[in-house]
Design a protein around this motif. Sequence first.
Motif, PDB file in Angstrom:
ATOM      1  N   SER A   1      -7.304  -7.254  14.265  1.00 47.41           N
ATOM      2  CA  SER A   1      -6.997  -7.454  12.855  1.00 47.41           C
ATOM      3  C   SER A   1      -6.218  -6.239  12.355  1.00 47.41           C
ATOM      4  CB  SER A   1      -8.286  -7.649  12.046  1.00 47.41           C
ATOM      5  OG  SER A   1      -9.108  -6.516  12.167  1.00 47.41           O
ATOM      6  N   ASN A   2      -5.309  -6.478  11.420  1.00 50.48           N
ATOM      7  CA  ASN A   2      -4.417  -5.422  10.927  1.00 50.48           C
ATOM      8  C   ASN A   2      -4.762  -5.056   9.490  1.00 50.48           C
ATOM      9  OD1 ASN A   2      -2.793  -5.496  13.299  1.00 50.48           O
ATOM     10  ND2 ASN A   2      -1.813  -7.341  12.523  1.00 50.48           N
ATOM     11  N   PHE A   3      -4.603  -3.793   9.176  1.00 48.37           N
ATOM     12  CA  PHE A   3      -4.642  -3.368   7.780  1.00 48.37           C
ATOM     13  C   PHE A   3      -3.766  -2.136   7.646  1.00 48.37           C
ATOM     14  CE2 PHE A   3      -7.976  -0.879   9.720  1.00 48.37           C
ATOM     15  CZ  PHE A   3      -8.009   0.312   9.044  1.00 48.37           C
ATOM     16  N   ASN A   4      -3.159  -2.021   6.503  1.00 42.67           N
ATOM     17  CA  ASN A   4      -2.301  -0.859   6.269  1.00 42.67           C
ATOM     18  C   ASN A   4      -2.604  -0.284   4.892  1.00 42.67           C
ATOM     19  OD1 ASN A   4      -0.008  -1.671   4.227  1.00 42.67           O
ATOM     20  ND2 ASN A   4      -0.252  -3.430   5.606  1.00 42.67           N
ATOM     21  N   PHE A   5      -2.272   0.988   4.733  1.00 40.19           N
ATOM     22  CA  PHE A   5      -2.522   1.660   3.465  1.00 40.19           C
ATOM     23  C   PHE A   5      -1.520   2.792   3.313  1.00 40.19           C
ATOM     24  CE2 PHE A   5      -5.067   3.556   6.765  1.00 40.19           C
ATOM     25  CZ  PHE A   5      -4.905   4.921   6.596  1.00 40.19           C
ATOM     26  N   GLY A   6      -1.238   3.122   2.071  1.00 41.06           N
ATOM     27  CA  GLY A   6      -0.346   4.226   1.768  1.00 41.06           C
ATOM     28  C   GLY A   6      -1.124   5.385   1.179  1.00 41.06           C
ATOM     29  N   GLN A   7      -0.561   6.588   1.307  1.00 38.94           N
ATOM     30  CA  GLN A   7      -1.189   7.775   0.747  1.00 38.94           C
ATOM     31  C   GLN A   7      -0.128   8.661   0.109  1.00 38.94           C
ATOM     32  OE1 GLN A   7      -3.225   9.081   4.405  1.00 38.94           O
ATOM     33  NE2 GLN A   7      -5.151   8.834   3.307  1.00 38.94           N
TER      34      GLN A   7
ATOM     35  N   ASP B   1      -3.790   4.711  -1.863  1.00 40.96           N
ATOM     36  CA  ASP B   1      -3.367   3.730  -2.862  1.00 40.96           C
ATOM     37  C   ASP B   1      -4.251   2.487  -2.887  1.00 40.96           C
ATOM     38  OD1 ASP B   1      -2.592   2.455  -0.532  1.00 40.96           O
ATOM     39  OD2 ASP B   1      -0.491   2.234  -1.092  1.00 40.96           O
ATOM     40  N   LYS B   2      -5.342   2.477  -2.097  1.00 38.23           N
ATOM     41  CA  LYS B   2      -6.286   1.363  -2.110  1.00 38.23           C
ATOM     42  C   LYS B   2      -7.668   1.893  -2.432  1.00 38.23           C
ATOM     43  CE  LYS B   2      -3.995  -1.810   1.073  1.00 38.23           C
ATOM     44  NZ  LYS B   2      -4.139  -2.614   2.287  1.00 38.23           N
TER      45      LYS B   2
END
Length: 198
Positions: free
Chosen positions: A181-187, A52-53
């Motif tokens: 550092s944080n990052f998140n993503f959906g699939q 989604d990114k």
Amino acid sequence: MKKLLSLVALMGLMVGVASAAPYYLSQPTTGAITSYDWQPVYSLEGVYNFSDKDDVPDTVGARLNLSLYNDAVSSVRHQFTVSLGFDRGEDKEEGISTTLSRLPLTLGYDANIGLAEHVFLDLGAKAGYAWGKTEVLDYEESVGGFTFGLGAGIKVQCSDSVYVKVGYEFNRTFFRDSASSNFNFGQHGIVIGAGVLF
């Protein structure tokens, strides 16, 4: 006297036949699994995930599931699963190559709701930890973090021991790298698989 002996012989024959009857009646085999027991299921699924990114590539991979399944004659059948998967994807934009690899290990639960004979609506949820690696140009970083997924699909029981499944799944992963550092993503995933009951 002959009548008495004949009567005793007839009664003896009847007692003999009656005592032999249990040996000829069908008996469940000792240790046999019934449909009400929890049965092991091994399944393999192929997954294609749309991210989604824009800066996270789509991934393709496979997942091995080890489950306990209750095959009781019921409108809802329960399934508890441990899954280990691997997916990888690469994206090139404006000369910049980005690669993402994930190795998620999850615990899950599925409710199999009967729609028709041998056809089930499979609603599931899972959560666990994902190890990963990101590569942007020549820079490589190991990452890891919490992941969860929700899904729905159609499961068809082809025989007493084999089923096939087609479904949709949404998962989200929360990665943390070595620099904290944080990052998140959906699939959004398309899942196709097959399983075997033992």
